[in-house]
Design a protein around this motif. Sequence first.
Motif, PDB file in Angstrom:
ATOM      1  N   ARG A  98       0.855  -1.198   0.000  1.00  0.00           N
ATOM      2  CA  ARG A  98       0.000   0.000   0.000  1.00  0.00           C
ATOM      3  C   ARG A  98       0.888   1.245   0.000  1.00  0.00           C
ATOM      4  O   ARG A  98       2.065   1.197   0.325  1.00  0.00           O
ATOM      5  CB  ARG A  98      -0.915   0.034   1.231  1.00  0.00           C
ATOM      6  CG  ARG A  98      -1.936  -1.093   1.302  1.00  0.00           C
ATOM      7  CD  ARG A  98      -3.055  -0.893   0.288  1.00  0.00           C
ATOM      8  NE  ARG A  98      -4.149  -1.836   0.499  1.00  0.00           N
ATOM      9  CZ  ARG A  98      -4.186  -3.059   0.017  1.00  0.00           C
ATOM     10  NH1 ARG A  98      -3.155  -3.497  -0.708  1.00  0.00           N
ATOM     11  NH2 ARG A  98      -5.221  -3.852   0.243  1.00  0.00           N
ATOM     12  N   GLY A  99       0.308   2.383  -0.357  1.00  0.00           N
ATOM     13  CA  GLY A  99       1.035   3.640  -0.384  1.00  0.00           C
ATOM     14  C   GLY A  99       1.684   3.904  -1.735  1.00  0.00           C
ATOM     15  O   GLY A  99       1.672   3.050  -2.630  1.00  0.00           O
ATOM     16  N   THR A 100       2.242   5.073  -1.892  1.00  0.00           N
ATOM     17  CA  THR A 100       2.889   5.468  -3.147  1.00  0.00           C
ATOM     18  C   THR A 100       4.261   6.073  -2.867  1.00  0.00           C
ATOM     19  O   THR A 100       4.562   6.475  -1.740  1.00  0.00           O
ATOM     20  CB  THR A 100       2.042   6.504  -3.916  1.00  0.00           C
ATOM     21  OG1 THR A 100       1.837   7.657  -3.084  1.00  0.00           O
ATOM     22  CG2 THR A 100       0.695   5.918  -4.319  1.00  0.00           C
ATOM     23  N   SER A 101       5.066   6.157  -3.917  1.00  0.00           N
ATOM     24  CA  SER A 101       6.394   6.759  -3.809  1.00  0.00           C
ATOM     25  C   SER A 101       6.506   7.942  -4.768  1.00  0.00           C
ATOM     26  O   SER A 101       5.920   7.931  -5.850  1.00  0.00           O
ATOM     27  CB  SER A 101       7.482   5.729  -4.128  1.00  0.00           C
ATOM     28  OG  SER A 101       7.537   4.729  -3.135  1.00  0.00           O
ATOM     29  N   THR A 102       7.266   8.960  -4.347  1.00  0.00           N
ATOM     30  CA  THR A 102       7.453  10.167  -5.147  1.00  0.00           C
ATOM     31  C   THR A 102       8.935  10.396  -5.400  1.00  0.00           C
ATOM     32  O   THR A 102       9.755  10.270  -4.484  1.00  0.00           O
ATOM     33  CB  THR A 102       6.860  11.394  -4.430  1.00  0.00           C
ATOM     34  OG1 THR A 102       5.457  11.190  -4.217  1.00  0.00           O
ATOM     35  CG2 THR A 102       7.050  12.660  -5.259  1.00  0.00           C
ATOM     36  N   LEU A 103       9.268  10.709  -6.649  1.00  0.00           N
ATOM     37  CA  LEU A 103      10.641  11.046  -7.020  1.00  0.00           C
ATOM     38  C   LEU A 103      10.857  12.546  -6.818  1.00  0.00           C
ATOM     39  O   LEU A 103      10.074  13.367  -7.314  1.00  0.00           O
ATOM     40  CB  LEU A 103      10.896  10.682  -8.485  1.00  0.00           C
ATOM     41  CG  LEU A 103      12.284  11.005  -9.048  1.00  0.00           C
ATOM     42  CD1 LEU A 103      13.358  10.154  -8.369  1.00  0.00           C
ATOM     43  CD2 LEU A 103      12.315  10.791 -10.563  1.00  0.00           C
ATOM     44  N   TYR A 104      11.905  12.899  -6.077  1.00  0.00           N
ATOM     45  CA  TYR A 104      12.256  14.297  -5.830  1.00  0.00           C
ATOM     46  C   TYR A 104      13.596  14.616  -6.482  1.00  0.00           C
ATOM     47  O   TYR A 104      14.473  13.749  -6.572  1.00  0.00           O
ATOM     48  CB  TYR A 104      12.354  14.582  -4.335  1.00  0.00           C
ATOM     49  CG  TYR A 104      11.015  14.730  -3.636  1.00  0.00           C
ATOM     50  CD1 TYR A 104      10.470  15.981  -3.372  1.00  0.00           C
ATOM     51  CD2 TYR A 104      10.300  13.604  -3.244  1.00  0.00           C
ATOM     52  CE1 TYR A 104       9.248  16.110  -2.730  1.00  0.00           C
ATOM     53  CE2 TYR A 104       9.076  13.718  -2.606  1.00  0.00           C
ATOM     54  CZ  TYR A 104       8.552  14.981  -2.356  1.00  0.00           C
ATOM     55  OH  TYR A 104       7.335  15.104  -1.730  1.00  0.00           O
ATOM     56  N   ALA A 105      13.761  15.868  -6.915  1.00  0.00           N
ATOM     57  CA  ALA A 105      14.994  16.306  -7.570  1.00  0.00           C
ATOM     58  C   ALA A 105      15.503  17.599  -6.955  1.00  0.00           C
ATOM     59  O   ALA A 105      14.712  18.462  -6.546  1.00  0.00           O
ATOM     60  CB  ALA A 105      14.749  16.508  -9.063  1.00  0.00           C
TER      61      ALA A 105
ATOM     62  N   GLY B  97       4.249   5.910   2.992  1.00  0.00           N
ATOM     63  CA  GLY B  97       3.696   5.134   4.097  1.00  0.00           C
ATOM     64  C   GLY B  97       2.209   4.897   3.882  1.00  0.00           C
ATOM     65  O   GLY B  97       1.611   5.381   2.915  1.00  0.00           O
ATOM     66  N   TYR B  98       1.594   4.147   4.790  1.00  0.00           N
ATOM     67  CA  TYR B  98       0.162   3.841   4.654  1.00  0.00           C
ATOM     68  C   TYR B  98      -0.409   3.481   6.024  1.00  0.00           C
ATOM     69  O   TYR B  98       0.212   2.745   6.800  1.00  0.00           O
ATOM     70  CB  TYR B  98      -0.041   2.679   3.680  1.00  0.00           C
ATOM     71  CG  TYR B  98      -1.488   2.302   3.474  1.00  0.00           C
ATOM     72  CD1 TYR B  98      -2.310   3.046   2.640  1.00  0.00           C
ATOM     73  CD2 TYR B  98      -2.022   1.198   4.133  1.00  0.00           C
ATOM     74  CE1 TYR B  98      -3.647   2.702   2.467  1.00  0.00           C
ATOM     75  CE2 TYR B  98      -3.355   0.838   3.948  1.00  0.00           C
ATOM     76  CZ  TYR B  98      -4.163   1.600   3.123  1.00  0.00           C
ATOM     77  OH  TYR B  98      -5.480   1.260   2.948  1.00  0.00           O
ATOM     78  N   THR B  99      -1.596   4.013   6.307  1.00  0.00           N
ATOM     79  CA  THR B  99      -2.305   3.707   7.552  1.00  0.00           C
ATOM     80  C   THR B  99      -3.452   2.758   7.249  1.00  0.00           C
ATOM     81  O   THR B  99      -4.314   3.065   6.412  1.00  0.00           O
ATOM     82  CB  THR B  99      -2.841   4.980   8.213  1.00  0.00           C
ATOM     83  OG1 THR B  99      -1.748   5.870   8.486  1.00  0.00           O
ATOM     84  CG2 THR B  99      -3.562   4.657   9.515  1.00  0.00           C
ATOM     85  N   ALA B 100      -3.470   1.617   7.914  1.00  0.00           N
ATOM     86  CA  ALA B 100      -4.504   0.601   7.674  1.00  0.00           C
ATOM     87  C   ALA B 100      -5.898   1.156   7.975  1.00  0.00           C
ATOM     88  O   ALA B 100      -6.087   1.908   8.932  1.00  0.00           O
ATOM     89  CB  ALA B 100      -4.229  -0.623   8.535  1.00  0.00           C
ATOM     90  N   THR B 101      -6.855   0.765   7.150  1.00  0.00           N
ATOM     91  CA  THR B 101      -8.244   1.189   7.348  1.00  0.00           C
ATOM     92  C   THR B 101      -9.133   0.025   7.801  1.00  0.00           C
ATOM     93  O   THR B 101     -10.321   0.210   8.022  1.00  0.00           O
ATOM     94  CB  THR B 101      -8.810   1.779   6.039  1.00  0.00           C
ATOM     95  OG1 THR B 101      -8.716   0.801   4.998  1.00  0.00           O
ATOM     96  CG2 THR B 101      -8.033   3.027   5.640  1.00  0.00           C
ATOM     97  N   SER B 102      -8.545  -1.174   7.901  1.00  0.00           N
ATOM     98  CA  SER B 102      -9.278  -2.340   8.402  1.00  0.00           C
ATOM     99  C   SER B 102      -8.278  -3.336   8.966  1.00  0.00           C
ATOM    100  O   SER B 102      -7.068  -3.214   8.755  1.00  0.00           O
ATOM    101  CB  SER B 102     -10.099  -2.981   7.284  1.00  0.00           C
ATOM    102  OG  SER B 102      -9.243  -3.624   6.349  1.00  0.00           O
TER     103      SER B 102
END
Length: 223
Positions: free
Chosen positions: A68-75, A113-118
């Motif tokens: 779960r969650g996503t990643s972002t590329l920074y420059a 990151g990710y916070t569980a919803t169940s």
Amino acid sequence: MRITRLVAGSVTAGLLGLAPIAVAAPSHATDNLTTTTAATPSETELVYGEDLYVSVDVDASDGFSASRGTSTLYAMEAGSAAWVPVSTGTSASSTFFDVKPQATTTYKVVYSGYTATSTSEDTYAPSESAAFTVSVARKITYPSSGFVIKGKVTPDYGKKKIVIQVSKKQNKGFKKYKTIKTKSNGKYKIALPKRGGTWYWSFIVKGDSRYEANGFVWKTTVF
């Protein structure tokens, strides 16, 4: 034979009277997991205009990839002190394609990151990769043959120097021949002398705080 039939019938009747036993599904509680993010570029040295891709791996403390969650590329471009988001993937370990730095640039990947919803999900802590730098050299164009060498240096190379050296050997022994300057648009032109024999001419564009040095070697032959 009659006894056999009676026993068989008795067993069948007993089986028909059995009631099914319910099997309970295993319970699952939410786990709070830490993560580690790794980012790997396909190239660390480019010529202006070229691109690369960045592979991403987000591993959780349970030994599996974060689901779960996503990643972002920074420059952070050379000369800057600020991180700028380039792109956000559709998942934690998305690969970033067609990354095209405009100058020497440092990158990193940040996992949200990710916070569980169940109770059927896990919670993942955010993390970020180690930073890495992709060096970019200016692009130099030139012809495919002849004694008149002309082309263009990009980007931002107007009214700047190109150092020309010459040698009888391809890989060593170069001595300075001449320094020329580009026009305001980065274009350059020079007619090389028609010296007898084979000569090697080195064209060098010096680096600066934003771009690496670049150049090429030209061969002329007069019999």
